[in-house]
Motif scaffolding. Structure first.
Motif, PDB file in Angstrom:
ATOM      1  N   GLY A   5       1.414  -3.601 -13.394  1.00 29.66           N
ATOM      2  CA  GLY A   5       2.346  -4.617 -12.908  1.00 29.66           C
ATOM      3  C   GLY A   5       3.118  -5.209 -14.062  1.00 29.66           C
ATOM      4  N   PHE A   6       3.797  -6.300 -13.767  1.00 33.26           N
ATOM      5  CA  PHE A   6       4.537  -7.029 -14.790  1.00 33.26           C
ATOM      6  C   PHE A   6       4.399  -8.498 -14.426  1.00 33.26           C
ATOM      7  CE2 PHE A   6       8.756  -8.537 -16.573  1.00 33.26           C
ATOM      8  CZ  PHE A   6       8.390  -8.387 -17.905  1.00 33.26           C
ATOM      9  N   PHE A   7       4.156  -9.332 -15.430  1.00 30.66           N
ATOM     10  CA  PHE A   7       3.821 -10.726 -15.121  1.00 30.66           C
ATOM     11  C   PHE A   7       4.858 -11.403 -14.225  1.00 30.66           C
ATOM     12  CE2 PHE A   7       6.731 -13.175 -17.802  1.00 30.66           C
ATOM     13  CZ  PHE A   7       7.167 -12.225 -18.715  1.00 30.66           C
ATOM     14  N   ASN A   8       6.132 -11.089 -14.449  1.00 30.67           N
ATOM     15  CA  ASN A   8       7.205 -11.769 -13.730  1.00 30.67           C
ATOM     16  C   ASN A   8       7.641 -11.051 -12.462  1.00 30.67           C
ATOM     17  OD1 ASN A   8       8.098 -14.209 -14.484  1.00 30.67           O
ATOM     18  ND2 ASN A   8       9.699 -13.496 -15.874  1.00 30.67           N
ATOM     19  N   SER A   9       7.028  -9.929 -12.191  1.00 35.34           N
ATOM     20  CA  SER A   9       7.412  -9.163 -11.002  1.00 35.34           C
ATOM     21  C   SER A   9       6.825  -9.809  -9.760  1.00 35.34           C
ATOM     22  CB  SER A   9       6.893  -7.729 -11.144  1.00 35.34           C
ATOM     23  OG  SER A   9       6.543  -7.190  -9.898  1.00 35.34           O
ATOM     24  N   SER A  10       7.683 -10.179  -8.813  1.00 32.76           N
ATOM     25  CA  SER A  10       7.142 -10.855  -7.631  1.00 32.76           C
ATOM     26  C   SER A  10       6.370  -9.886  -6.754  1.00 32.76           C
ATOM     27  CB  SER A  10       8.239 -11.581  -6.854  1.00 32.76           C
ATOM     28  OG  SER A  10       9.241 -10.703  -6.482  1.00 32.76           O
ATOM     29  N   ALA A  11       6.742  -8.602  -6.776  1.00 29.31           N
ATOM     30  CA  ALA A  11       5.971  -7.632  -5.984  1.00 29.31           C
ATOM     31  C   ALA A  11       4.552  -7.486  -6.566  1.00 29.31           C
ATOM     32  CB  ALA A  11       6.700  -6.293  -5.954  1.00 29.31           C
ATOM     33  N   SER A  12       4.442  -7.508  -7.902  1.00 30.49           N
ATOM     34  CA  SER A  12       3.109  -7.463  -8.532  1.00 30.49           C
ATOM     35  C   SER A  12       2.332  -8.735  -8.219  1.00 30.49           C
ATOM     36  CB  SER A  12       3.242  -7.320 -10.058  1.00 30.49           C
ATOM     37  OG  SER A  12       4.068  -6.244 -10.401  1.00 30.49           O
ATOM     38  N   LEU A  66       3.539  -3.995  -0.187  1.00 31.83           N
ATOM     39  CA  LEU A  66       3.051  -4.243   1.173  1.00 31.83           C
ATOM     40  C   LEU A  66       2.087  -3.145   1.620  1.00 31.83           C
ATOM     41  CD1 LEU A  66       4.986  -6.565   1.047  1.00 31.83           C
ATOM     42  CD2 LEU A  66       5.963  -5.872   3.231  1.00 31.83           C
ATOM     43  N   ALA A  67       2.354  -1.911   1.187  1.00 32.88           N
ATOM     44  CA  ALA A  67       1.422  -0.817   1.497  1.00 32.88           C
ATOM     45  C   ALA A  67       0.101  -1.033   0.762  1.00 32.88           C
ATOM     46  CB  ALA A  67       2.046   0.520   1.103  1.00 32.88           C
ATOM     47  N   ILE A  68       0.193  -1.543  -0.462  1.00 30.13           N
ATOM     48  CA  ILE A  68      -1.026  -1.806  -1.243  1.00 30.13           C
ATOM     49  C   ILE A  68      -1.868  -2.883  -0.549  1.00 30.13           C
ATOM     50  CG2 ILE A  68      -1.906  -2.756  -3.417  1.00 30.13           C
ATOM     51  CD1 ILE A  68       0.577  -1.459  -4.797  1.00 30.13           C
ATOM     52  N   ILE A  69      -1.202  -3.947  -0.105  1.00 30.52           N
ATOM     53  CA  ILE A  69      -1.962  -5.040   0.528  1.00 30.52           C
ATOM     54  C   ILE A  69      -2.524  -4.567   1.877  1.00 30.52           C
ATOM     55  CG2 ILE A  69      -1.800  -7.387   1.472  1.00 30.52           C
ATOM     56  CD1 ILE A  69       0.268  -7.963  -0.788  1.00 30.52           C
ATOM     57  N   ASP A  70      -1.788  -3.739   2.579  1.00 32.36           N
ATOM     58  CA  ASP A  70      -2.298  -3.179   3.834  1.00 32.36           C
ATOM     59  C   ASP A  70      -3.529  -2.310   3.552  1.00 32.36           C
ATOM     60  OD1 ASP A  70      -2.172  -2.658   6.653  1.00 32.36           O
ATOM     61  OD2 ASP A  70      -1.370  -0.688   6.190  1.00 32.36           O
ATOM     62  N   TYR A  71      -3.442  -1.495   2.490  1.00 32.21           N
ATOM     63  CA  TYR A  71      -4.601  -0.670   2.107  1.00 32.21           C
ATOM     64  C   TYR A  71      -5.799  -1.560   1.769  1.00 32.21           C
ATOM     65  CZ  TYR A  71      -7.690   1.787  -1.101  1.00 32.21           C
ATOM     66  OH  TYR A  71      -8.814   2.285  -1.727  1.00 32.21           O
ATOM     67  N   LEU A  72      -5.560  -2.587   0.955  1.00 27.79           N
ATOM     68  CA  LEU A  72      -6.666  -3.478   0.574  1.00 27.79           C
ATOM     69  C   LEU A  72      -7.280  -4.129   1.812  1.00 27.79           C
ATOM     70  CD1 LEU A  72      -5.103  -5.239  -2.566  1.00 27.79           C
ATOM     71  CD2 LEU A  72      -6.951  -3.529  -2.558  1.00 27.79           C
ATOM     72  N   ASP A  73      -6.427  -4.459   2.773  1.00 27.70           N
ATOM     73  CA  ASP A  73      -6.917  -5.119   3.982  1.00 27.70           C
ATOM     74  C   ASP A  73      -7.820  -4.198   4.803  1.00 27.70           C
ATOM     75  OD1 ASP A  73      -6.428  -7.793   4.461  1.00 27.70           O
ATOM     76  OD2 ASP A  73      -5.238  -7.385   6.249  1.00 27.70           O
ATOM     77  N   ARG A  74      -7.502  -2.894   4.784  1.00 27.61           N
ATOM     78  CA  ARG A  74      -8.336  -1.938   5.526  1.00 27.61           C
ATOM     79  C   ARG A  74      -9.613  -1.629   4.770  1.00 27.61           C
ATOM     80  NH1 ARG A  74      -5.944   0.194  10.449  1.00 27.61           N
ATOM     81  NH2 ARG A  74      -4.269  -1.318  10.667  1.00 27.61           N
ATOM     82  N   ARG A  75      -9.475  -1.506   3.459  1.00 27.82           N
ATOM     83  CA  ARG A  75     -10.607  -1.059   2.638  1.00 27.82           C
ATOM     84  C   ARG A  75     -11.558  -2.212   2.335  1.00 27.82           C
ATOM     85  NH1 ARG A  75     -13.860   1.354   0.194  1.00 27.82           N
ATOM     86  NH2 ARG A  75     -13.810   2.772  -1.578  1.00 27.82           N
ATOM     87  N   TYR A  76     -10.988  -3.401   2.160  1.00 31.73           N
ATOM     88  CA  TYR A  76     -11.779  -4.593   1.813  1.00 31.73           C
ATOM     89  C   TYR A  76     -11.344  -5.699   2.782  1.00 31.73           C
ATOM     90  CZ  TYR A  76     -11.980  -1.734  -2.426  1.00 31.73           C
ATOM     91  OH  TYR A  76     -12.135  -0.684  -3.300  1.00 31.73           O
ATOM     92  N   PRO A  77     -11.856  -5.661   4.005  1.00 28.72           N
ATOM     93  CA  PRO A  77     -11.249  -6.451   5.085  1.00 28.72           C
ATOM     94  C   PRO A  77     -11.371  -7.972   4.983  1.00 28.72           C
ATOM     95  CG  PRO A  77     -12.824  -4.816   5.961  1.00 28.72           C
ATOM     96  CD  PRO A  77     -12.901  -4.752   4.477  1.00 28.72           C
ATOM     97  N   GLN A  78     -12.260  -8.460   4.150  1.00 33.02           N
ATOM     98  CA  GLN A  78     -12.447  -9.931   4.138  1.00 33.02           C
ATOM     99  C   GLN A  78     -11.860 -10.589   2.898  1.00 33.02           C
ATOM    100  OE1 GLN A  78     -13.330 -11.472   6.790  1.00 33.02           O
ATOM    101  NE2 GLN A  78     -13.772  -9.533   7.836  1.00 33.02           N
ATOM    102  N   PRO A  79     -11.121 -11.653   3.057  1.00 32.28           N
ATOM    103  CA  PRO A  79     -10.549 -12.155   4.293  1.00 32.28           C
ATOM    104  C   PRO A  79      -9.338 -11.319   4.685  1.00 32.28           C
ATOM    105  CG  PRO A  79      -9.768 -13.478   2.465  1.00 32.28           C
ATOM    106  CD  PRO A  79     -10.707 -12.466   1.886  1.00 32.28           C
ATOM    107  N   SER A  96       7.133 -11.594   6.353  1.00 31.72           N
ATOM    108  CA  SER A  96       6.918 -10.850   5.105  1.00 31.72           C
ATOM    109  C   SER A  96       8.045  -9.853   4.862  1.00 31.72           C
ATOM    110  CB  SER A  96       5.570 -10.107   5.156  1.00 31.72           C
ATOM    111  OG  SER A  96       4.519 -11.025   5.382  1.00 31.72           O
ATOM    112  N   TYR A  97       8.476  -9.167   5.924  1.00 32.89           N
ATOM    113  CA  TYR A  97       9.560  -8.184   5.762  1.00 32.89           C
ATOM    114  C   TYR A  97      10.878  -8.882   5.429  1.00 32.89           C
ATOM    115  CZ  TYR A  97       6.466  -4.700   8.007  1.00 32.89           C
ATOM    116  OH  TYR A  97       5.425  -3.854   8.325  1.00 32.89           O
ATOM    117  N   LEU A  98      11.077 -10.056   5.991  1.00 30.78           N
ATOM    118  CA  LEU A  98      12.305 -10.805   5.661  1.00 30.78           C
ATOM    119  C   LEU A  98      12.389 -11.005   4.145  1.00 30.78           C
ATOM    120  CD1 LEU A  98      14.762 -12.595   6.647  1.00 30.78           C
ATOM    121  CD2 LEU A  98      13.182 -14.516   6.498  1.00 30.78           C
ATOM    122  N   ILE A  99      11.265 -11.372   3.549  1.00 37.42           N
ATOM    123  CA  ILE A  99      11.277 -11.601   2.106  1.00 37.42           C
ATOM    124  C   ILE A  99      11.267 -10.280   1.331  1.00 37.42           C
ATOM    125  CG2 ILE A  99       9.911 -12.530   0.182  1.00 37.42           C
ATOM    126  CD1 ILE A  99       9.332 -14.916   1.926  1.00 37.42           C
ATOM    127  N   ALA A 100      10.353  -9.390   1.701  1.00 35.88           N
ATOM    128  CA  ALA A 100      10.150  -8.189   0.877  1.00 35.88           C
ATOM    129  C   ALA A 100      11.205  -7.113   1.101  1.00 35.88           C
ATOM    130  CB  ALA A 100       8.752  -7.621   1.151  1.00 35.88           C
TER     131      ALA A 100
END
Ligand SMILES: N[C@@H](CCC(=O)N[C@@H](CS)C(=O)NCC(=O)O)C(=O)O
Length: 213
Positions: A5-12, A66-79, A96-100
């Motif tokens: 990532g990059f410290f200032n990257s909002s996607a990171s 967003l794909a990464i967070i979706d993956y994390l949500d499936r793989r590590y569901p809590q919370p 989320s899509y409006l912003i991303a």
């Protein structure tokens, strides 16, 4: 687990918040996009899109926050950050899509550089472009919350993907000196979120590759 990532990257920043909320630790490798390292041969072999972030986990290599967070949500569901209930899920994704998808790409580094280097916009005009799309996107985000909000977070009483997207976008806008007074609901969510350790620790200035804004 490793996060490029990059410290200032909002996607990171979105992914850092999600990892923290889930209590997951990831080795962090800074890719300095200001210096063009997203286009290096080494990083291109990791993420051919030339964007940060990229997550590595158990042999998986994945771009797109967003794909990464979706993956994390499936793989590590809590919370859970992307709710199951149909209507709430749709509201969280709409915001989320409006912003991303609508706001963030217009103000991405490569777009700003193109405007300056290829289209000849000076610094003032470039900043006007930036502020225009911030006002457009955040105004619409504020209206979504006005219609559907009901808690301390964007949607309800627990953080979701929507909060992971909102806080980094507000941080970027603030860094670029955009006026944020017109968004009381977004600001209230941010004031709440920025007291939460997961959001505090994900902040750009807390990252090991931070070199100043
Ligand atoms: N849709 C992608 C966007 C990623 C993205 O735009 N990352 C920016 C930093 S926030 C980047 O790498 N920019 C490099 C550039 O513009 O050359 C995601 O959500 O991960």
């Amino acid at each position: 687990m490793k996060l490029y990532g990059f410290f200032n990257s909002s996607a990171s920043y979105r992914v850092r918040i999600a990892l923290n909320l889930k209590g997951l630790s990831a080795e962090s490798e800074g890719i300095n996009i200001r210096n063009g390292l997203q286009h290096s041969a080494e990083y291109s072999s990791i993420n051919p899109a030339g964007f940060v972030p990229t997550l590595e986990d158990n042999g998986l290599r994945l771009g797109q926050s967003l794909a990464i967070i979706d993956y994390l949500d499936r793989r590590y569901p809590q919370p859970q950050l992307i709710p199951e209930a149909a209507v709430l899920r749709a509201r969280v994704l709409e915001f989320s899509y409006l912003i991303a998808c609508d706001l963030h790409p217009l103000n991405n580094l490569r777009v700003l550089r193109y405007l300056q280097d290829e289209s000849g916009l000076d610094e003032t005009r470039k900043n006007q472009w930036y502020a225009h799309w911030i006002a457009d996107g955040l105004g619409k985000a504020e209206e979504l919350l006005r219609r559907h909000d009901g808690g301390e977070w964007c949607f309800g009483n627990a953080p979701t993907l929507a909060d992971c997207c909102l806080i980094p976008q507000l941080a970027n806008a603030s860094r670029m000196n955009c006026d944020l007074d017109a968004y009381p609901l977004l600001n209230a969510v941010a004031a709440h979120a920025l007291k939460h350790p997961a959001f505090i620790q994900a902040a750009p200035e807390r990252q090991s590759d931070y070199v100043g804004s």
